[in-house]
Design an enzyme around this catalytic site. Structure first.
Site, PDB file in Angstrom:
ATOM      1  N   TYR A 168       0.826  -1.202   0.000  1.00 45.10           N
ATOM      2  CA  TYR A 168       0.000   0.000   0.000  1.00 45.10           C
ATOM      3  C   TYR A 168       0.859   1.251   0.000  1.00 45.10           C
ATOM      4  CZ  TYR A 168       0.876   0.943   5.003  1.00 45.10           C
ATOM      5  OH  TYR A 168       1.458   1.242   6.205  1.00 45.10           O
ATOM      6  N   LYS A 228       6.377  -1.747   1.854  1.00 40.87           N
ATOM      7  CA  LYS A 228       5.193  -1.181   2.536  1.00 40.87           C
ATOM      8  C   LYS A 228       4.060  -2.197   2.432  1.00 40.87           C
ATOM      9  CE  LYS A 228       3.150   3.400   3.311  1.00 40.87           C
ATOM     10  NZ  LYS A 228       3.303   3.389   4.746  1.00 40.87           N
ATOM     11  N   GLU A 284      12.851   2.959  13.791  1.00 43.94           N
ATOM     12  CA  GLU A 284      11.771   3.848  13.337  1.00 43.94           C
ATOM     13  C   GLU A 284      10.602   3.660  14.285  1.00 43.94           C
ATOM     14  OE1 GLU A 284      10.056   2.931   9.480  1.00 43.94           O
ATOM     15  OE2 GLU A 284      10.149   0.781   9.823  1.00 43.94           O
ATOM     16  N   LEU A 324      11.167   1.597   6.788  1.00 42.45           N
ATOM     17  CA  LEU A 324      10.482   2.050   5.577  1.00 42.45           C
ATOM     18  C   LEU A 324      11.168   3.349   5.124  1.00 42.45           C
ATOM     19  CD1 LEU A 324       7.854   1.392   3.862  1.00 42.45           C
ATOM     20  CD2 LEU A 324       6.992   3.475   4.923  1.00 42.45           C
TER      21      LEU A 324
HETATM   22  N1  PDD Z   1       2.883   5.022   7.422  1.00 43.50           N
HETATM   23  N2  PDD Z   1       7.674   3.876   8.758  1.00 43.50           N
HETATM   24  C1  PDD Z   1       6.548   3.145   8.785  1.00 43.50           C
HETATM   25  C2  PDD Z   1       6.595   1.769   9.371  1.00 43.50           C
HETATM   26  C3  PDD Z   1       5.337   3.693   8.294  1.00 43.50           C
HETATM   27  O1  PDD Z   1       4.211   2.945   8.310  1.00 43.50           O
HETATM   28  C4  PDD Z   1       5.331   5.024   7.786  1.00 43.50           C
HETATM   29  C5  PDD Z   1       4.093   5.674   7.233  1.00 43.50           C
HETATM   30  C6  PDD Z   1       6.539   5.741   7.770  1.00 43.50           C
HETATM   31  C7  PDD Z   1       6.625   7.152   7.225  1.00 43.50           C
HETATM   32  O2  PDD Z   1       6.587   7.162   5.817  1.00 43.50           O
HETATM   33  P1  PDD Z   1       6.016   8.420   5.011  1.00 43.50           P
HETATM   34  O3  PDD Z   1       6.784   9.607   5.463  1.00 43.50           O
HETATM   35  O4  PDD Z   1       6.278   8.073   3.611  1.00 43.50           O
HETATM   36  O5  PDD Z   1       4.537   8.545   5.354  1.00 43.50           O
HETATM   37  C8  PDD Z   1       7.692   5.136   8.260  1.00 43.50           C
HETATM   38  C9  PDD Z   1       1.661   5.503   6.832  1.00 43.50           C
HETATM   39  C10 PDD Z   1       1.390   6.957   7.006  1.00 43.50           C
HETATM   40  C11 PDD Z   1       0.517   4.599   7.265  1.00 43.50           C
HETATM   41  O6  PDD Z   1       0.774   3.415   7.391  1.00 43.50           O
HETATM   42  O7  PDD Z   1      -0.620   5.072   7.440  1.00 43.50           O
END
Ligand code: PDD
Length: 278
Positions: A31, A142, A174, A198
């Site tokens: 996703y 992801k 993270e 991620l």
């Molecule tokens: N999640 N690390 C993880 C495990 C994440 O699920 C996310 C974001 C990030 C940050 O990535 P970005 O800056 O590209 O949003 C880091 C999204 C927002 C979610 O699962 O809803």
């Protein structure tokens, strides 16, 4: 809300997928979450690039060309009245007889929906906790299989926090759904990209923005001790932007209030976003 499902735009209540979908049975899919400001998809190319890598990681061919993605996503934004939104897109391997081994000629399920995104008020700071990272070894994908992440996040909520910072082999990696930065001796540090985090789009944007503002920042391993003695800790994501952590487990972070460097970086980030509003 109008959603997109397998070639059609339709109201959310009418969207249906098979109970044999491998996303439902196995969490077999990937996703993206893409913020939209003033009706414009924020960092779209970067999100589509990461999507491609996630698909490669699960051996699933992208069912759509980039041009088709752009058209669908822009259409979802306008059909849901533009403005500020958070687009969620998901691709699963599709419906098939339940079998761990996936069949070759199966038609993937493509789904896109949107949520209102609220522009966050300036933060007074949040609480986070630390836990051992119990996820797998491919956190750069992801994946929609998020059981470990949701259980880890839940522990933060149950103790009055908003995020769980994950520790693997003595290093802070993270958050359960965010990247992390610390500030140490005036330098912002975030862990380097690897299979254990991620590659966050917000993370990259912050590094880019700090570099062009000539603010000291680097990608380096953060030990658990460094995390615990940091002057500032931030968690970053597309939906939370940059949040300052002022309590970690039961200790105050830095001076116990959002740090000065956070405030400067947030300002740069908001200014960058404003360019989209034109
Ligand atoms: N999640 N690390 C993880 C495990 C994440 O699920 C996310 C974001 C990030 C940050 O990535 P970005 O800056 O590209 O949003 C880091 C999204 C927002 C979610 O699962 O809803």
């Amino acid at each position: 809300m109008i959603v997109y499902l397998n070639g059609e735009f339709l109201p959310l209540a009418e969207a249906r997928v098979s109970v044999l979908d491998r996303g439902f049975l196995f969490g077999d899919g990937v996703y993206e979450v893409i913020p939209v400001y003033a009706g414009r998809l924020f960092r779209l190319q970067e999100h589509l690039h990461r999507l491609e890598n996630s698909l490669k990681g699960i051996k699933l061919q992208n069912p759509l060309m980039e041009k088709q993605w752009v058209k669908i996503l822009e259409s979802i934004v306008s059909r849901n009245n533009g403005g500020d939104q958070a687009i969620y897109l998901q691709i699963t391997r599709g419906p098939a007889k339940r079998d761990h081994n996936f069949p070759e000629n199966i038609v993937p399920t493509v789904f896109v929906m949107t949520d209102p995104i609220t522009v966050l008020p300036p933060s007074n700071g949040v609480k986070a906790i630390t836990r051992v990272d119990t996820r797998w070894q491919h956190c750069d994908i992801k994946s929609i299989s998020l059981l470990a992440n949701i259980l880890l996040r839940r522990q933060a909520i149950e103790t009055g926090g908003v995020e769980t910072i994950l520790i693997r082999d003595g290093n802070a990696m993270e958050g359960a759904a965010s990247n992390i930065f610390i500030v140490e001796k005036g330098i912002a540090i975030t862990p380097p990209k690897s299979q254990f985090i991620l590659p966050g789009i917000t993370r990259d944007l912050i590094l880019e923005a700090m570099q062009s503002a000539e603010m000291p920042c680097q990608e380096a391993t953060i030990s658990e001790n460094q995390l615990r003695s940091a002057d500032e800790i931030w968690i970053t994501s597309s939906t939370r932007e940059i949040l300052p952590v002022i309590r970690l487990d039961d200790k105050v972070v830095g001076k116990g209030k959002p740090g000065q460097i956070w405030s400067q970086v947030l300002h740069i980030y908001q200014t960058y976003k404003q360019t989209l509003y034109g």
